[in-house]
Structure formats: structure tokens, C-alpha cells
Design a protein around this motif. Structure first.
Motif, PDB file in Angstrom:
ATOM      1  N   MET A   1      42.482  47.525  43.132  1.00  0.00           N
ATOM      2  CA  MET A   1      42.040  46.577  42.408  1.00  0.00           C
ATOM      3  C   MET A   1      42.017  45.060  42.688  1.00  0.00           C
ATOM      4  SD  MET A   1      43.341  46.091  38.505  1.00  0.00           S
ATOM      5  CE  MET A   1      42.632  44.815  37.419  1.00  0.00           C
ATOM      6  N   SER A   2      41.137  44.177  42.721  1.00  0.00           N
ATOM      7  CA  SER A   2      41.226  43.104  43.365  1.00  0.00           C
ATOM      8  C   SER A   2      42.068  41.920  42.486  1.00  0.00           C
ATOM      9  CB  SER A   2      39.845  42.234  43.522  1.00  0.00           C
ATOM     10  OG  SER A   2      39.972  40.880  43.924  1.00  0.00           O
ATOM     11  N   ASN A   3      42.909  41.196  43.282  1.00  0.00           N
ATOM     12  CA  ASN A   3      43.649  40.085  42.656  1.00  0.00           C
ATOM     13  C   ASN A   3      43.004  38.930  42.459  1.00  0.00           C
ATOM     14  OD1 ASN A   3      46.155  41.560  42.451  1.00  0.00           O
ATOM     15  ND2 ASN A   3      46.558  41.174  44.506  1.00  0.00           N
ATOM     16  N   VAL A   4      41.843  38.700  42.888  1.00  0.00           N
ATOM     17  CA  VAL A   4      40.927  37.470  42.633  1.00  0.00           C
ATOM     18  C   VAL A   4      39.943  37.837  41.504  1.00  0.00           C
ATOM     19  CG1 VAL A   4      39.137  36.057  43.778  1.00  0.00           C
ATOM     20  CG2 VAL A   4      40.876  37.337  45.109  1.00  0.00           C
ATOM     21  N   SER A   5      40.381  36.737  40.472  1.00  0.00           N
ATOM     22  CA  SER A   5      39.236  36.883  39.263  1.00  0.00           C
ATOM     23  C   SER A   5      38.796  35.661  39.066  1.00  0.00           C
ATOM     24  CB  SER A   5      40.474  37.254  38.027  1.00  0.00           C
ATOM     25  OG  SER A   5      39.917  37.130  36.954  1.00  0.00           O
ATOM     26  N   SER A   6      37.725  35.539  38.389  1.00  0.00           N
ATOM     27  CA  SER A   6      36.710  34.351  38.037  1.00  0.00           C
ATOM     28  C   SER A   6      37.500  33.756  36.967  1.00  0.00           C
ATOM     29  CB  SER A   6      35.424  34.862  37.739  1.00  0.00           C
ATOM     30  OG  SER A   6      35.298  35.529  36.554  1.00  0.00           O
TER      31      SER A   6
ATOM     32  N   TYR B   1      43.393  30.040  43.305  1.00  0.00           N
ATOM     33  CA  TYR B   1      44.014  31.567  43.737  1.00  0.00           C
ATOM     34  C   TYR B   1      44.869  31.195  44.877  1.00  0.00           C
ATOM     35  CZ  TYR B   1      44.380  36.000  45.985  1.00  0.00           C
ATOM     36  OH  TYR B   1      44.730  37.101  46.546  1.00  0.00           O
ATOM     37  N   CYS B   2      45.976  31.587  44.733  1.00  0.00           N
ATOM     38  CA  CYS B   2      47.047  31.575  45.773  1.00  0.00           C
ATOM     39  C   CYS B   2      47.486  32.641  46.486  1.00  0.00           C
ATOM     40  CB  CYS B   2      48.638  30.802  44.886  1.00  0.00           C
ATOM     41  SG  CYS B   2      48.347  29.349  44.056  1.00  0.00           S
ATOM     42  N   CYS B   3      47.812  32.429  47.800  1.00  0.00           N
ATOM     43  CA  CYS B   3      47.862  33.620  48.674  1.00  0.00           C
ATOM     44  C   CYS B   3      48.590  33.086  50.210  1.00  0.00           C
ATOM     45  CB  CYS B   3      46.900  34.480  49.008  1.00  0.00           C
ATOM     46  SG  CYS B   3      45.652  33.597  49.834  1.00  0.00           S
ATOM     47  N   ASN B   4      49.250  34.149  50.800  1.00  0.00           N
ATOM     48  CA  ASN B   4      49.666  33.866  51.998  1.00  0.00           C
ATOM     49  C   ASN B   4      48.731  34.187  52.988  1.00  0.00           C
ATOM     50  OD1 ASN B   4      49.905  36.501  53.034  1.00  0.00           O
ATOM     51  ND2 ASN B   4      51.657  36.906  51.715  1.00  0.00           N
ATOM     52  N   SER B   5      48.891  33.812  54.394  1.00  0.00           N
ATOM     53  CA  SER B   5      47.874  34.020  55.367  1.00  0.00           C
ATOM     54  C   SER B   5      48.145  35.216  56.309  1.00  0.00           C
ATOM     55  CB  SER B   5      47.832  32.672  56.510  1.00  0.00           C
ATOM     56  OG  SER B   5      49.041  32.534  56.732  1.00  0.00           O
ATOM     57  N   TYR B   6      48.513  36.194  55.814  1.00  0.00           N
ATOM     58  CA  TYR B   6      49.093  37.339  56.497  1.00  0.00           C
ATOM     59  C   TYR B   6      48.063  38.420  56.201  1.00  0.00           C
ATOM     60  CZ  TYR B   6      53.022  34.250  57.022  1.00  0.00           C
ATOM     61  OH  TYR B   6      53.958  33.271  57.276  1.00  0.00           O
ATOM     62  N   ARG B   7      47.212  38.306  55.301  1.00  0.00           N
ATOM     63  CA  ARG B   7      46.274  39.467  54.804  1.00  0.00           C
ATOM     64  C   ARG B   7      44.950  38.841  54.485  1.00  0.00           C
ATOM     65  NH1 ARG B   7      46.504  41.486  50.285  1.00  0.00           N
ATOM     66  NH2 ARG B   7      46.048  43.400  50.650  1.00  0.00           N
ATOM     67  N   ASP B   8      44.067  39.743  55.235  1.00  0.00           N
ATOM     68  CA  ASP B   8      42.580  39.313  54.854  1.00  0.00           C
ATOM     69  C   ASP B   8      41.835  40.373  54.342  1.00  0.00           C
ATOM     70  OD1 ASP B   8      42.650  41.180  57.009  1.00  0.00           O
ATOM     71  OD2 ASP B   8      41.370  40.043  58.452  1.00  0.00           O
TER      72      ASP B   8
END
Length: 205
Positions: A1-6, A11-18
Motif C-alpha cells: 500500500m502506498s504512503n503517497v496520497s492526493s 509528502y515527507c520522506c528520507n532519501s534512502y528508498r525509491d
């Protein structure tokens, strides 16, 4: 399930995952804001090509920015005045104007040539985007139209001079052509951009 929602405005995240790079790009393209943080120096110890392969850069390169593996020493640093501070795109635009006019490079820009040379070389190796391809074409035409100096022990060129910069740039251009021939780098293949516009959307009030 995606954490990105309209439903989010940022949206806040770290740079260690793509893992959600495509969803993040779509989120920003639709007007969302992105707050991303992280460092790449530790990752670079066991991986190569930080600019294009570091997970955070797979997100950020689309927006024309990147996280580098470089670090700075702890300390207090004075904030430079914006008018005199180094800025990559502003500097490259000034450089192109100076070189096209055939004049000498302005004093403020000459002090940045070493840093600008490194940044141009790194930027041209990024995955193809319209901005990167446009700059590549501009610089390629410029180099092909220049008369490069014949350097020898009797006729040296000064470090951080216009001639030295052009010779380094010519070397980058030649290396990029070699990478294009081997298929390791897409130099001219700017990706197509498709925009889907819903003219019936009344928007949110």
C-alpha cells in the motif's frame, strides 16, 4: 500500500528508498510539495555513480537537483549574499553569454570556473531530461565552433582560464560521445512528455 496520497499537501520522506518514485513524481506534478532529507556519503562507499543510482537521486533528478556524496567540515559558515553567491544555472548562463560574445570571462565568474567545471561534468552525466539535453546541445555546439588552443610545454594554458575550461569541457563532450556509442548514456534522447489535462475539473473550493 502506498504512503503517497492526493489528500496530502506535502509528502515527507528520507532519501534512502525509491520504491515509490513514480508516485512521488506524479504527486509533485499534480501540485504536491515534497520534503526529502538524507545523505549519500555512506552509500557511496559501497556503490558507484551516486548521481544517477542513489535512491534519493532517482526521485530528485527529475526536478533538476541531486544529493552528492561530498561532505563539509563542522563549523559556522557565513551566509553568502545572494547577488554574489555561486549558483550553477545562473553561472552557466553567464558563461554561455561570455563565450558566445567572444569576450573575456567576467571576474566574478572566473573565480568559480573550477567548481563550475566539476558541476557541468556531473550534470551532463545525469539521466536524460529536457533541461540536461538542452544544456548538452548548447555546450556541444559551442565546443564544435571553438578554436581550441594547441597546448605544449612551450605554450601552456593557465589553470582556471577560459582556455583551460574549454579544453576540459571538450574532453567531457568527447567522453559523452563515447558513452553514447556504447549505449551507456543517452545524450540526445530527451524523454517525451505527455500532459493529460482534464478541462472539466471544477477544482476544490
Amino acid at each position: 500500500m502506498s504512503n503517497v496520497s492526493s489528500e496530502f499537501s506535502i509528502y515527507c520522506c528520507n532519501s534512502y528508498r525509491d520504491a515509490e518514485v513514480d508516485k512521488i513524481h506524479q504527486f509533485v506534478a499534480e501540485g504536491g510539495s515534497l520534503l526529502i532529507a538524507g545523505h549519500a556519503w555512506y552509500w557511496s562507499y559501497s556503490h558507484s555513480d551516486v548521481l544517477s543510482q542513489y535512491p534519493g537521486n532517482k526521485i530528485l533528478n527529475k526536478f533538476g537537483i541531486s544529493i552528492l556524496e561530498r561532505t563539509i567540515e563542522n563549523g559556522n559558515y557565513k551566509v553568502p549574499e545572494s547577488a554574489n553567491a555561486y549558483h550553477f544555472f545562473r553561472s552557466i548562463c553567464q558563461l554561455l553569454r561570455d563565450l558566445k560574445n567572444g569576450g573575456e570571462i567576467k571576474l566574478s565568474l572566473s573565480s568559480w570556473l573550477s567548481k563550475l567545471r566539476q558541476n557541468v561534468s556531473s550534470f551532463l552525466k545525469l539521466p536524460a531530461t529536457p533541461l540536461r539535453v538542452s544544456l548538452w546541445q548548447e555546450l556541444s555546439h559551442l565546443i564544435l565552433g571553438c578554436n581550441l588552443p594547441e597546448v605544449s610545454k612551450e605554450h601552456p594554458v593557465k589553470n582556471c582560464s577560459k582556455e583551460a575550461f574549454l579544453m576540459c569541457l571538450a574532453q567531457d563532450v568527447n567522453c559523452l560521445y563515447d558513452l553514447e556509442d556504447t549505449g551507456e548514456l543517452d545524450v540526445n534522447g530527451a524523454p517525451k512528455i505527455m500532459a493529460n489535462i482534464d478541462g472539466t475539473n471544477p477544482g476544490k473550493v
